[in-house]
Design an enzyme around this catalytic site. Structure first.
Site, PDB file in Angstrom:
ATOM      1  N   ASP A  28       0.618   2.449   9.149  1.00 38.88           N
ATOM      2  CA  ASP A  28       0.169   1.735  10.358  1.00 38.88           C
ATOM      3  C   ASP A  28       1.181   1.799  11.506  1.00 38.88           C
ATOM      4  OD1 ASP A  28      -1.958   0.962   8.740  1.00 38.88           O
ATOM      5  OD2 ASP A  28      -0.994  -0.917   8.177  1.00 38.88           O
ATOM      6  N   MET A  33      -7.731   3.463  10.012  1.00 41.14           N
ATOM      7  CA  MET A  33      -6.973   2.292   9.570  1.00 41.14           C
ATOM      8  C   MET A  33      -5.947   1.871  10.624  1.00 41.14           C
ATOM      9  SD  MET A  33      -6.264   2.797   5.513  1.00 41.14           S
ATOM     10  CE  MET A  33      -7.439   2.170   4.309  1.00 41.14           C
ATOM     11  N   GLY A  34      -5.091   0.915  10.257  1.00 42.74           N
ATOM     12  CA  GLY A  34      -4.028   0.484  11.173  1.00 42.74           C
ATOM     13  C   GLY A  34      -3.821  -1.014  11.263  1.00 42.74           C
ATOM     14  N   ARG A  56     -24.998  14.075  18.971  1.00 41.72           N
ATOM     15  CA  ARG A  56     -24.917  12.681  18.521  1.00 41.72           C
ATOM     16  C   ARG A  56     -23.680  11.977  19.074  1.00 41.72           C
ATOM     17  NH1 ARG A  56     -26.165  14.041  12.186  1.00 41.72           N
ATOM     18  NH2 ARG A  56     -28.388  13.565  12.217  1.00 41.72           N
ATOM     19  N   ASP A  81       5.870  -5.278   5.594  1.00 44.78           N
ATOM     20  CA  ASP A  81       6.259  -6.659   5.897  1.00 44.78           C
ATOM     21  C   ASP A  81       5.993  -7.597   4.719  1.00 44.78           C
ATOM     22  OD1 ASP A  81       3.565  -6.180   6.278  1.00 44.78           O
ATOM     23  OD2 ASP A  81       3.430  -7.212   8.200  1.00 44.78           O
ATOM     24  N   GLY A 131       0.832  -1.206   0.000  1.00 37.04           N
ATOM     25  CA  GLY A 131       0.000   0.000   0.000  1.00 37.04           C
ATOM     26  C   GLY A 131       0.862   1.250   0.000  1.00 37.04           C
ATOM     27  N   GLN A 173      -6.585   8.486   4.539  1.00 38.66           N
ATOM     28  CA  GLN A 173      -5.434   8.512   5.458  1.00 38.66           C
ATOM     29  C   GLN A 173      -4.112   8.198   4.764  1.00 38.66           C
ATOM     30  OE1 GLN A 173      -6.989   6.413   9.380  1.00 38.66           O
ATOM     31  NE2 GLN A 173      -8.153   5.820   7.592  1.00 38.66           N
ATOM     32  N   THR A 223       5.983  -6.894   1.478  1.00 40.18           N
ATOM     33  CA  THR A 223       6.986  -6.664   0.416  1.00 40.18           C
ATOM     34  C   THR A 223       8.344  -7.224   0.835  1.00 40.18           C
ATOM     35  OG1 THR A 223       5.781  -4.677  -0.197  1.00 40.18           O
ATOM     36  CG2 THR A 223       8.014  -4.869  -1.044  1.00 40.18           C
TER      37      THR A 223
HETATM   38  O1  F6P Z   1      -1.230  -1.168   5.613  1.00 38.34           O
HETATM   39  C1  F6P Z   1      -1.786   0.049   5.214  1.00 38.34           C
HETATM   40  C2  F6P Z   1      -3.283  -0.075   5.087  1.00 38.34           C
HETATM   41  O2  F6P Z   1      -3.805   1.184   4.694  1.00 38.34           O
HETATM   42  C3  F6P Z   1      -3.997  -0.581   6.321  1.00 38.34           C
HETATM   43  O3  F6P Z   1      -4.152   0.386   7.319  1.00 38.34           O
HETATM   44  C4  F6P Z   1      -5.300  -1.087   5.727  1.00 38.34           C
HETATM   45  O4  F6P Z   1      -5.841  -2.102   6.536  1.00 38.34           O
HETATM   46  C5  F6P Z   1      -4.852  -1.641   4.394  1.00 38.34           C
HETATM   47  O5  F6P Z   1      -3.625  -1.018   4.076  1.00 38.34           O
HETATM   48  C6  F6P Z   1      -5.831  -1.418   3.269  1.00 38.34           C
HETATM   49  O6  F6P Z   1      -5.356  -2.065   2.139  1.00 38.34           O
HETATM   50  P1  F6P Z   1      -5.943  -1.852   0.666  1.00 38.34           P
HETATM   51  O7  F6P Z   1      -5.312  -0.618   0.109  1.00 38.34           O
HETATM   52  O8  F6P Z   1      -5.540  -3.077  -0.060  1.00 38.34           O
HETATM   53  O9  F6P Z   1      -7.432  -1.685   0.792  1.00 38.34           O
END
Ligand code: F6P
Length: 369
Positions: free
Chosen positions: A145, A187-188, A180, A121, A15, A292, A123
């Protein structure tokens, strides 16, 4: 410079994240200006190596890219050369083949002596067979992450926290206006670094991370208590990998062609439904998703990317082999390339930021809140 390569390849895999271009720029300029090396940019991660798509990088090619998000080389998180999906079988399932030798042939044809691999990891796991076959590989860790073992920090993380914090700040005013509960999913993967840091930075009332499975009752009592005391809105910042103590993570999809096939997502919606059903409070969900990963890197990610890229070239010039560039205790250093392949760097339960957040009244969805 005795064992230094003359021509190097550089690729970005997995990613994308803000700061990749800072690394590509530092690698290319250091190689050309300091060491007279040639640089070949491999397109779309390992896919470009498999398909023999690469091109020379000049200093002009990497000029004016420092502030740009994404990667000028392109990337792919579904192209592991030792387990590459070459087609589909009669049942529509992917058929895999090991195409590592084909990649090595492409490297030899181009006289590429070493690779700078910028990735996570997944790659780095794809890189091991190349190191084992004698290709010198220098790894540069990346991910928003911040969960890679061996390094205290990855570039991209600080920018992602910045983006998530900005979104949470914006959610705050609409939450307050409508009284609300607003659930914001960040993400993460299996680590709560983004949720913890963006949650604290934005003053989120509830922060839910994978490392601390949550108790729905505890969260509902907390937001109801706030309502009773005149705080008629609550912000919940939840990691995509969070889960209830009595339940499982929510998986959005499985991609069998990816080195890391599980894609998390959906826990925010589930939690919002559960809070609304239990408390009767009006609740909404926002999933921040790939926003993000985008945008211009913040200055500290530009700096970290530049330092990582420069260190990778220093290693190559010194004749070092199969190393991974990392940051430890504020210093840029390097460790064995294989060190990142196993495990994830999760948020420790005794992280001082958790204690600081609890001290200002943040709920982590557990009974110690
Ligand atoms: O590892 C980075 C990340 O953005 C994660 O936070 C998320 O779970 C994942 O990649 C999303 O992957 P994709 O781009 O394949 O939807």
């Amino acid at each position: 410079m005795t064992n230094a390569p003359r021509r190097i390849g550089v690729l970005t895999g997995g990613g994308d994240c803000p700061g990749l271009n800072a690394v590509i720029r530092a690698v290319t300029k250091t190689a050309i200006f300091d060491y007279g090396m040639e640089v070949i940019g491999i397109e779309d991660g390992y896919r470009g190596l498999i398909e023999n798509r690469m091109h020379p990088l000049t200093s002009l090619d990497v000029s004016n890219i420092l502030t740009r998000g994404g990667t000028i080389l392109g990337t792919c998180n579904r192209s592991n050369p030792s387990h590459f999906a070459t087609g589909l079988d009669d049942n529509g399932q992917p058929v895999f083949a090991d195409v590592t030798e084909q990649c090595i042939r492409h490297l030899r044809e181009r006289q590429i002596d070493a690779l700078v691999v910028i990735g996570g990891d997944g790659t780095m796991a794809c890189t091991r067979p190349f190191a084992e076959r004698g290709i010198n590989c220098i790894g540069v860790p990346k991910t928003i992450d911040n969960d890679l073992p061996g390094t205290d920090l990855t570039f991209g993380f600080t920018t992602a926290v910045d983006t998530a914090t900005d979104a949470l700040d914006r959610i705050h005013s609409t939450a307050a206006s409508h009284h609300r509960v607003m659930v914001v999913e960040v993400m993460g993967r299996n680590a709560g670094w983004i949720a913890l840091h963006a949650g604290v930075a934005s003053g989120s009332d509830v922060i839910l991370v994978p490392e601390i499975p949550y108790d729905l009752r505890c969260i509902c009592e907390f937001v109801e208590d706030r309502s009773r005391h005149g705080k008629r809105f609550s912000i919940v910042c939840i990691s995509e990998g969070a889960r209830p103590a009595t339940g499982e993570q929510v998986v959005a999809r499985i991609d069998p062609t990816s080195p890391d096939p599980v894609r998390l997502g959906g826990i925010g919606e589930k939690l919002a439904d559960d809070i609304a059903a239990t408390t009767g409070l009006e609740t909404r969900t926002t999933v921040l998703g790939h926003v993000q990963r985008g945008g211009s890197p913040v200055p500290s990610d530009r700096v970290l990317g530049t330092r990582f890229g420069h260190h990778a070239l220093e290693l190559l010039a010194a004749g070092e082999r199969n190393r991974l560039v990392v940051q430890r205790d504020g210093e840029i250093t390097d460790i064995d390339l294989g060190s990142m392949e196993t495990g994830q760097r999760l948020v420790p339960l005794d992280d001082p930021l958790i204690a600081a957040a609890r001290a200002v009244g943040t709920c982590f969805g557990d009974t110690s809140a």
